[in-house]
Design an enzyme around this catalytic site. Sequence first.
Site, PDB file in Angstrom:
ATOM      1  N   ASP A  29       0.593  18.737  -1.182  1.00 46.69           N
ATOM      2  CA  ASP A  29       0.984  17.857  -0.077  1.00 46.69           C
ATOM      3  C   ASP A  29       0.158  18.240   1.135  1.00 46.69           C
ATOM      4  O   ASP A  29      -0.215  19.412   1.299  1.00 46.69           O
ATOM      5  CB  ASP A  29       2.478  18.010   0.235  1.00 46.69           C
ATOM      6  CG  ASP A  29       3.082  16.771   0.867  1.00 46.69           C
ATOM      7  OD1 ASP A  29       2.659  16.410   1.984  1.00 46.69           O
ATOM      8  OD2 ASP A  29       3.970  16.158   0.250  1.00 46.69           O
ATOM      9  N   ASP A  55      -5.031  17.472   0.982  1.00 49.30           N
ATOM     10  CA  ASP A  55      -5.002  16.019   0.900  1.00 49.30           C
ATOM     11  C   ASP A  55      -5.505  15.614  -0.490  1.00 49.30           C
ATOM     12  O   ASP A  55      -6.516  16.154  -0.962  1.00 49.30           O
ATOM     13  CB  ASP A  55      -5.907  15.422   1.981  1.00 49.30           C
ATOM     14  CG  ASP A  55      -5.710  13.925   2.161  1.00 49.30           C
ATOM     15  OD1 ASP A  55      -5.707  13.203   1.153  1.00 49.30           O
ATOM     16  OD2 ASP A  55      -5.577  13.488   3.314  1.00 49.30           O
ATOM     17  N   LYS A  81       4.195   4.264   2.812  1.00 50.76           N
ATOM     18  CA  LYS A  81       5.131   3.350   2.162  1.00 50.76           C
ATOM     19  C   LYS A  81       5.826   2.348   3.078  1.00 50.76           C
ATOM     20  O   LYS A  81       6.771   1.701   2.649  1.00 50.76           O
ATOM     21  CB  LYS A  81       6.199   4.155   1.425  1.00 50.76           C
ATOM     22  CG  LYS A  81       7.094   4.992   2.338  1.00 50.76           C
ATOM     23  CD  LYS A  81       8.236   5.635   1.581  1.00 50.76           C
ATOM     24  CE  LYS A  81       9.200   6.349   2.511  1.00 50.76           C
ATOM     25  NZ  LYS A  81      10.375   6.882   1.808  1.00 50.76           N
ATOM     26  N   SER A 121       5.828   0.183  -6.957  1.00 51.86           N
ATOM     27  CA  SER A 121       6.857  -0.426  -6.110  1.00 51.86           C
ATOM     28  C   SER A 121       7.146  -1.857  -6.536  1.00 51.86           C
ATOM     29  O   SER A 121       6.259  -2.574  -7.017  1.00 51.86           O
ATOM     30  CB  SER A 121       6.384  -0.418  -4.656  1.00 51.86           C
ATOM     31  OG  SER A 121       7.204  -1.227  -3.839  1.00 51.86           O
ATOM     32  N   THR A 123       7.410  -4.115  -4.567  1.00 51.84           N
ATOM     33  CA  THR A 123       6.683  -5.000  -3.659  1.00 51.84           C
ATOM     34  C   THR A 123       5.478  -5.654  -4.325  1.00 51.84           C
ATOM     35  O   THR A 123       4.920  -6.606  -3.774  1.00 51.84           O
ATOM     36  CB  THR A 123       6.214  -4.244  -2.400  1.00 51.84           C
ATOM     37  OG1 THR A 123       5.451  -3.106  -2.795  1.00 51.84           O
ATOM     38  CG2 THR A 123       7.396  -3.799  -1.559  1.00 51.84           C
ATOM     39  N   TYR A 152       0.924  -3.101   1.811  1.00 54.09           N
ATOM     40  CA  TYR A 152       1.523  -2.023   1.030  1.00 54.09           C
ATOM     41  C   TYR A 152       1.655  -2.436  -0.432  1.00 54.09           C
ATOM     42  O   TYR A 152       1.241  -1.706  -1.341  1.00 54.09           O
ATOM     43  CB  TYR A 152       2.890  -1.660   1.602  1.00 54.09           C
ATOM     44  CG  TYR A 152       3.687  -0.732   0.704  1.00 54.09           C
ATOM     45  CD1 TYR A 152       3.265   0.565   0.469  1.00 54.09           C
ATOM     46  CD2 TYR A 152       4.860  -1.174   0.081  1.00 54.09           C
ATOM     47  CE1 TYR A 152       3.985   1.412  -0.365  1.00 54.09           C
ATOM     48  CE2 TYR A 152       5.583  -0.333  -0.746  1.00 54.09           C
ATOM     49  CZ  TYR A 152       5.143   0.957  -0.963  1.00 54.09           C
ATOM     50  OH  TYR A 152       5.854   1.790  -1.789  1.00 54.09           O
ATOM     51  N   LYS A 156      -0.386  -0.969  -3.998  1.00 56.63           N
ATOM     52  CA  LYS A 156       0.223  -0.539  -5.257  1.00 56.63           C
ATOM     53  C   LYS A 156      -0.311  -1.363  -6.420  1.00 56.63           C
ATOM     54  O   LYS A 156      -0.594  -0.819  -7.508  1.00 56.63           O
ATOM     55  CB  LYS A 156       1.745  -0.652  -5.174  1.00 56.63           C
ATOM     56  CG  LYS A 156       2.384   0.284  -4.170  1.00 56.63           C
ATOM     57  CD  LYS A 156       2.195   1.746  -4.559  1.00 56.63           C
ATOM     58  CE  LYS A 156       2.971   2.682  -3.670  1.00 56.63           C
ATOM     59  NZ  LYS A 156       2.819   4.107  -4.049  1.00 56.63           N
ATOM     60  N   ASN A 201      12.749   2.294   6.524  1.00 55.56           N
ATOM     61  CA  ASN A 201      13.737   1.707   5.631  1.00 55.56           C
ATOM     62  C   ASN A 201      15.124   1.700   6.262  1.00 55.56           C
ATOM     63  O   ASN A 201      15.387   2.374   7.260  1.00 55.56           O
ATOM     64  CB  ASN A 201      13.743   2.418   4.273  1.00 55.56           C
ATOM     65  CG  ASN A 201      13.695   3.910   4.367  1.00 55.56           C
ATOM     66  OD1 ASN A 201      13.019   4.474   5.213  1.00 55.56           O
ATOM     67  ND2 ASN A 201      14.426   4.575   3.509  1.00 55.56           N
ATOM     68  N   LEU A 202      16.023   0.945   5.662  1.00 54.39           N
ATOM     69  CA  LEU A 202      17.296   0.617   6.288  1.00 54.39           C
ATOM     70  C   LEU A 202      18.257   1.792   6.435  1.00 54.39           C
ATOM     71  O   LEU A 202      18.791   2.039   7.526  1.00 54.39           O
ATOM     72  CB  LEU A 202      17.974  -0.501   5.471  1.00 54.39           C
ATOM     73  CG  LEU A 202      19.402  -0.863   5.867  1.00 54.39           C
ATOM     74  CD1 LEU A 202      19.444  -1.445   7.270  1.00 54.39           C
ATOM     75  CD2 LEU A 202      19.990  -1.830   4.839  1.00 54.39           C
ATOM     76  N   PRO A 295       7.533  -9.503   9.719  1.00 58.44           N
ATOM     77  CA  PRO A 295       6.492 -10.096   8.872  1.00 58.44           C
ATOM     78  C   PRO A 295       6.328  -9.306   7.573  1.00 58.44           C
ATOM     79  O   PRO A 295       6.385  -8.079   7.571  1.00 58.44           O
ATOM     80  CB  PRO A 295       5.225  -9.995   9.735  1.00 58.44           C
ATOM     81  CG  PRO A 295       5.510  -8.903  10.715  1.00 58.44           C
ATOM     82  CD  PRO A 295       6.986  -8.967  10.977  1.00 58.44           C
TER      83      PRO A 295
END
Length: 335
Positions: A29, A55, A81, A121, A123, A152, A156, A201-202, A295
């Site tokens: 990481d 990296d 993400k 994902s 998405t 994003y 992916k 995120n929510l 958006p």
Amino acid sequence: MLVTGIAGYVGSHAAAALAHSGYEVVGIDNFENSTAASIERLTSLIGGFAFVEADVQNTDRVADTLRDHKVDAVLHFAGRKSVAESVSDPLGYFRTNVAGSISVLQAMARVDLHHFVFSSSCTVYGNGDGPTDDRGARSMAETDAVAPCNPYGRSKAMVESILDDAALAGLVSSISLRYFNPIGAHPSHQIGEDPKNPPANLLPHVMERALHGGEPLKVYGDNYNTIDGTCIRDYVHVSDLAHAHVAALESLGNEPGHRAVNIGTGTGHSVLEVIDAVERVTGRTIPYDIVDPRPGDAAALYANPELALERLSWKAEADLDQMCDDHWQWHHSRS
């Protein structure tokens, strides 16, 4: 097993699941959106493991890590993400998510390593083009069109296409796990979501309001074609998701090539339903305001998880209240 992005939310939980399944974990990481504290907490949970701060775009360092630790497979989580951030910084997302993945695959090729699990994902499906259910949501299957509607998701989908071609060239045997919306925390509550940058995120925002109050939560849009006008998503417990990665790893020897598998519960929940669940498990009221949609946000998506059960013998176990409760216990323990 090498876990890239091991200090991140899903990477740390996958590392814990691997260790608890008897695998030796090696992590890498660069702490772009995480901290060394995550490594310390993970070490406390699973014991010592090899860690390299680097990296993944540094192909030489990745190859050296694979070679030095005699790694058998790679689980690749390192990346960015946020849908909204990707809209404002598409080049940064393609550099990190696509070029970073290519670097890891090049490093694997150098050391003749072929097994790869990719953190993809939902998405990649975009808004979907199938029929909606009575709640206005679409159940996405792996046979549905890949049509991402934001950078994003496109990043992916690009990596999945690269894995298709790499498999045809005989370079890799891989699985892309198209997971939906991970929430919750490890049952021990020793690790959880803890990004360096504010999360997009929510649930972390809902939990912050439950813990500290403050300004009302922003709910982005209430005019979607859904049961209550707010976005619907399939939320999956991060520990269930982590176990899916172990199942994917163990299936790699069975089917060569590249395949994509949905990881979700098969049930969608609206933003307002998530707020209700958090209010139930915390006993606190979450004030919110409706604001303009963001958006790039799809209206309503949830997984068809049948292929995960068929190919990986995996099925999500936790319900929404359990996910929210574990997330709350983690969040509250750090207050």
